[in-house]
Design a protein around this motif. Sequence first.
Motif, PDB file in Angstrom:
ATOM      1  N   SER A   1       0.634  -1.512   0.443  1.00 38.55           N
ATOM      2  CA  SER A   1       0.063   0.081   0.485  1.00 38.55           C
ATOM      3  C   SER A   1       0.676   1.346  -0.278  1.00 38.55           C
ATOM      4  O   SER A   1       2.232   1.057   0.361  1.00 38.55           O
ATOM      5  N   GLY A   2       0.254   2.836  -0.530  1.00 40.32           N
ATOM      6  CA  GLY A   2       0.828   3.601  -0.580  1.00 40.32           C
ATOM      7  C   GLY A   2       0.474   5.062  -0.110  1.00 40.32           C
ATOM      8  O   GLY A   2      -0.882   4.910  -0.036  1.00 40.32           O
ATOM      9  N   ALA A   3       0.960   5.485   0.466  1.00 38.57           N
ATOM     10  CA  ALA A   3       0.145   6.767   1.533  1.00 38.57           C
ATOM     11  C   ALA A   3       1.568   7.997   1.048  1.00 38.57           C
ATOM     12  O   ALA A   3       2.138   7.326   1.352  1.00 38.57           O
ATOM     13  N   GLY A   4      -0.321   9.749   0.756  1.00 39.66           N
ATOM     14  CA  GLY A   4       1.017  10.183   0.806  1.00 39.66           C
ATOM     15  C   GLY A   4       2.444   9.640  -0.247  1.00 39.66           C
ATOM     16  O   GLY A   4       1.977   9.742  -1.756  1.00 39.66           O
ATOM     17  N   ARG A   5       3.129  10.513  -0.497  1.00 37.79           N
ATOM     18  CA  ARG A   5       4.390  10.668  -1.933  1.00 37.79           C
ATOM     19  C   ARG A   5       5.347   9.663  -1.277  1.00 37.79           C
ATOM     20  O   ARG A   5       5.728   9.626  -0.420  1.00 37.79           O
ATOM     21  N   TRP A   6       5.877   8.678  -2.485  1.00 38.49           N
ATOM     22  CA  TRP A   6       6.697   7.881  -2.332  1.00 38.49           C
ATOM     23  C   TRP A   6       6.754   7.410  -4.183  1.00 38.49           C
ATOM     24  O   TRP A   6       6.393   7.326  -4.689  1.00 38.49           O
ATOM     25  N   ASN A   7       7.648   6.776  -3.900  1.00 37.36           N
ATOM     26  CA  ASN A   7       8.134   6.097  -5.344  1.00 37.36           C
ATOM     27  C   ASN A   7       9.506   5.036  -5.735  1.00 37.36           C
ATOM     28  O   ASN A   7      10.125   5.306  -4.379  1.00 37.36           O
ATOM     29  N   VAL A   8       8.905   4.120  -5.795  1.00 35.87           N
ATOM     30  CA  VAL A   8      10.038   2.829  -6.186  1.00 35.87           C
ATOM     31  C   VAL A   8      10.725   2.828  -7.759  1.00 35.87           C
ATOM     32  O   VAL A   8       9.734   2.832  -8.235  1.00 35.87           O
ATOM     33  N   ARG A   9      11.284   2.656  -8.108  1.00 33.99           N
ATOM     34  CA  ARG A   9      12.589   2.595  -9.074  1.00 33.99           C
ATOM     35  C   ARG A   9      13.596   0.776  -8.454  1.00 33.99           C
ATOM     36  O   ARG A   9      13.975   0.837  -8.353  1.00 33.99           O
ATOM     37  N   ARG A  10      13.026   0.409 -10.230  1.00 35.55           N
ATOM     38  CA  ARG A  10      13.155  -0.708 -10.054  1.00 35.55           C
ATOM     39  C   ARG A  10      14.521  -0.980 -11.582  1.00 35.55           C
ATOM     40  O   ARG A  10      13.481  -0.635 -12.532  1.00 35.55           O
ATOM     41  N   THR A  11      15.527  -1.819 -11.322  1.00 32.18           N
ATOM     42  CA  THR A  11      16.677  -1.668 -13.035  1.00 32.18           C
ATOM     43  C   THR A  11      16.446  -3.565 -12.620  1.00 32.18           C
ATOM     44  O   THR A  11      17.699  -4.182 -12.980  1.00 32.18           O
ATOM     45  N   GLU A  12      15.628  -4.063 -12.458  1.00 36.54           N
ATOM     46  CA  GLU A  12      15.592  -5.578 -12.031  1.00 36.54           C
ATOM     47  C   GLU A  12      16.264  -6.387 -13.736  1.00 36.54           C
ATOM     48  O   GLU A  12      14.653  -7.561 -13.923  1.00 36.54           O
ATOM     49  N   PHE A  13      16.996  -6.516 -14.528  1.00 38.57           N
ATOM     50  CA  PHE A  13      16.772  -7.110 -15.800  1.00 38.57           C
ATOM     51  C   PHE A  13      16.208  -8.477 -15.476  1.00 38.57           C
ATOM     52  O   PHE A  13      17.227  -8.808 -15.116  1.00 38.57           O
TER      53      PHE A  13
ATOM     54  N   ARG B   1       1.245   5.715 -10.653  1.00 38.87           N
ATOM     55  CA  ARG B   1       1.848   5.995 -11.320  1.00 38.87           C
ATOM     56  C   ARG B   1       2.633   5.371 -12.168  1.00 38.87           C
ATOM     57  O   ARG B   1       3.169   4.789 -10.924  1.00 38.87           O
ATOM     58  N   LEU B   2       2.507   4.540 -13.214  1.00 42.12           N
ATOM     59  CA  LEU B   2       4.620   3.686 -13.822  1.00 42.12           C
ATOM     60  C   LEU B   2       4.437   4.449 -15.155  1.00 42.12           C
ATOM     61  O   LEU B   2       4.265   4.617 -15.848  1.00 42.12           O
ATOM     62  N   VAL B   3       5.796   4.319 -15.008  1.00 45.65           N
ATOM     63  CA  VAL B   3       7.024   4.933 -15.985  1.00 45.65           C
ATOM     64  C   VAL B   3       7.962   3.829 -16.494  1.00 45.65           C
ATOM     65  O   VAL B   3       8.753   3.430 -15.730  1.00 45.65           O
ATOM     66  N   VAL B   4       7.557   3.032 -17.363  1.00 42.17           N
ATOM     67  CA  VAL B   4       8.739   2.155 -18.194  1.00 42.17           C
ATOM     68  C   VAL B   4       9.642   2.771 -18.812  1.00 42.17           C
ATOM     69  O   VAL B   4       9.059   3.579 -20.049  1.00 42.17           O
TER      70      VAL B   4
ATOM     71  N   ALA C   1      10.767  -7.258 -17.347  1.00 44.02           N
ATOM     72  CA  ALA C   1      11.718  -6.180 -16.095  1.00 44.02           C
ATOM     73  C   ALA C   1      12.675  -5.266 -16.930  1.00 44.02           C
ATOM     74  O   ALA C   1      12.816  -5.054 -16.700  1.00 44.02           O
ATOM     75  N   TYR C   2      11.901  -4.674 -17.612  1.00 44.18           N
ATOM     76  CA  TYR C   2      12.704  -2.913 -17.734  1.00 44.18           C
ATOM     77  C   TYR C   2      12.781  -2.144 -17.288  1.00 44.18           C
ATOM     78  O   TYR C   2      11.476  -2.143 -15.840  1.00 44.18           O
ATOM     79  N   GLY C   3      13.692  -1.197 -16.860  1.00 42.99           N
ATOM     80  CA  GLY C   3      13.282  -0.389 -15.733  1.00 42.99           C
ATOM     81  C   GLY C   3      12.024   0.379 -15.787  1.00 42.99           C
ATOM     82  O   GLY C   3      11.985   0.383 -16.699  1.00 42.99           O
ATOM     83  N   PHE C   4      11.718   0.737 -14.185  1.00 43.29           N
ATOM     84  CA  PHE C   4      10.678   1.451 -14.857  1.00 43.29           C
ATOM     85  C   PHE C   4      10.374   1.861 -12.805  1.00 43.29           C
ATOM     86  O   PHE C   4      11.361   1.638 -12.415  1.00 43.29           O
ATOM     87  N   THR C   5      10.277   2.538 -12.462  1.00 44.19           N
ATOM     88  CA  THR C   5       9.185   3.536 -11.712  1.00 44.19           C
ATOM     89  C   THR C   5       8.012   3.438 -11.069  1.00 44.19           C
ATOM     90  O   THR C   5       6.818   4.038 -12.423  1.00 44.19           O
ATOM     91  N   MET C   6       7.543   2.952 -10.602  1.00 42.94           N
ATOM     92  CA  MET C   6       6.403   3.433  -9.567  1.00 42.94           C
ATOM     93  C   MET C   6       6.248   4.724  -8.745  1.00 42.94           C
ATOM     94  O   MET C   6       6.998   4.785  -7.568  1.00 42.94           O
ATOM     95  N   SER C   7       5.243   5.420  -8.682  1.00 44.29           N
ATOM     96  CA  SER C   7       5.012   6.535  -7.434  1.00 44.29           C
ATOM     97  C   SER C   7       3.119   7.328  -7.099  1.00 44.29           C
ATOM     98  O   SER C   7       2.900   6.661  -8.183  1.00 44.29           O
ATOM     99  N   SER C   8       3.678   7.907  -6.618  1.00 45.09           N
ATOM    100  CA  SER C   8       1.882   7.664  -6.099  1.00 45.09           C
ATOM    101  C   SER C   8       1.603   9.399  -7.673  1.00 45.09           C
ATOM    102  O   SER C   8       2.735   9.666  -7.901  1.00 45.09           O
ATOM    103  N   LEU C   9       0.101   9.471  -7.327  1.00 45.22           N
ATOM    104  CA  LEU C   9       0.070  10.619  -8.237  1.00 45.22           C
ATOM    105  C   LEU C   9       0.847  11.884  -7.610  1.00 45.22           C
ATOM    106  O   LEU C   9       1.595  12.350  -8.719  1.00 45.22           O
ATOM    107  N   GLU C  10       0.785  11.761  -6.766  1.00 48.27           N
ATOM    108  CA  GLU C  10       1.652  13.368  -6.706  1.00 48.27           C
ATOM    109  C   GLU C  10       3.113  13.315  -6.887  1.00 48.27           C
ATOM    110  O   GLU C  10       3.908  12.271  -6.109  1.00 48.27           O
ATOM    111  N   PRO C  11       4.033  14.116  -7.273  1.00 48.04           N
ATOM    112  CA  PRO C  11       5.443  14.701  -7.651  1.00 48.04           C
ATOM    113  C   PRO C  11       6.165  14.173  -5.946  1.00 48.04           C
ATOM    114  O   PRO C  11       5.526  14.713  -4.806  1.00 48.04           O
ATOM    115  N   THR C  12       7.077  13.335  -6.309  1.00 50.50           N
ATOM    116  CA  THR C  12       7.690  13.170  -4.674  1.00 50.50           C
ATOM    117  C   THR C  12       8.634  13.884  -4.843  1.00 50.50           C
ATOM    118  O   THR C  12       9.209  14.655  -5.490  1.00 50.50           O
ATOM    119  N   THR C  13       9.061  14.461  -3.296  1.00 52.17           N
ATOM    120  CA  THR C  13      10.475  14.789  -2.794  1.00 52.17           C
ATOM    121  C   THR C  13      11.698  13.998  -2.792  1.00 52.17           C
ATOM    122  O   THR C  13      11.729  12.840  -2.986  1.00 52.17           O
TER     123      THR C  13
END
Length: 309
Positions: free
Chosen positions: A23-35, A49-52, A71-83
């Motif tokens: 689960s996610g609350a507030g601002r968060w960001n996870v980056r993965r590059t596990e090819f 939000r997902l950015v592949v 599993a190309y590099g991708f980032t999942m995050s909250s809809l609000e921009p992260t700090t």
Amino acid sequence: MVDPLAEVVTLLQPGAPFSKVVSGAGRWNVRRTEFGQPFYCVILTGSSRLVVDGHEPVTLQEGDFVLIPSAYGFTMSSLEPTTSEGTDRPPILLPHGEYRLGIEIGPPDVRLLVGHCVFGSPDADLLVSLIPQLVHVRGERRLATLVQLVGEESREQRPARDVILARLLEVLLIEALRSTAGTAASPGLLRGLADARLGLAIRRMHESPTEPWTVAQLAKEAALSRSAFFERFKRAVGVAPMEYLLTWRMALAKSLLRRKETAIAEVAERVGYSSASTFSVAFTRHVGLPPTQYARGLLMEQVGESNAI
């Protein structure tokens, strides 16, 4: 009628060793590059939000399903921009077994079921190249149900757990791929099959891999001119027609070699080569090892496993 998609998925040998609820609350960001680690996610509630890498950002909504086969590099995050404070912090394990990203206390903005699947096939990289780099399905409750079953099975130690997981993942993968709109899919087998004319040619390649296919013959199957077929195929599938055919033939050859009772000459004949020597040259160029050495390596692996037992 031969089903190319089912053939590819069957050879991939999918399995699901890992899944969890996050689960996610507030601002968060996870980056993965596990090819090489196929990633899937279903949005249980809320949005994220997902950015592949190489693709436009996607806003994921409740009920959406995402599969990134290699599993190309991708980032999942909250809809609000992260700090900077909320960037790629490891999730916190909550008392009830759920993992939390962002703010630890309070109701979540989004809940996800995420996991990694594995492809047991030794030539998984080769086969994954035939399917889209990103699968995003919206409004398919069947997928949400399947992923929920995968999550439950992966967390329980029930009889025949591994068998059930393998079957569920195979169904999940086929369902996800066939549920994706053909024109919206990234280049790959799925998008090619969604094109009625290209689909005819692809099915013919899978039905008769031993045929000495040429671009002109395949274009005739698709009722297109040679140039139109070539450009349309490459745009939809992501590779040229002969490259796709070679990839499929090599996948079949590897599968046959793994059975060990099949002679090299017979393998060559069954994947469309007129002689063992011609096949050996093509196999070596594509795989990096001669077929005899490839088969011997598989045998040594099995002997090593037997000794370990």
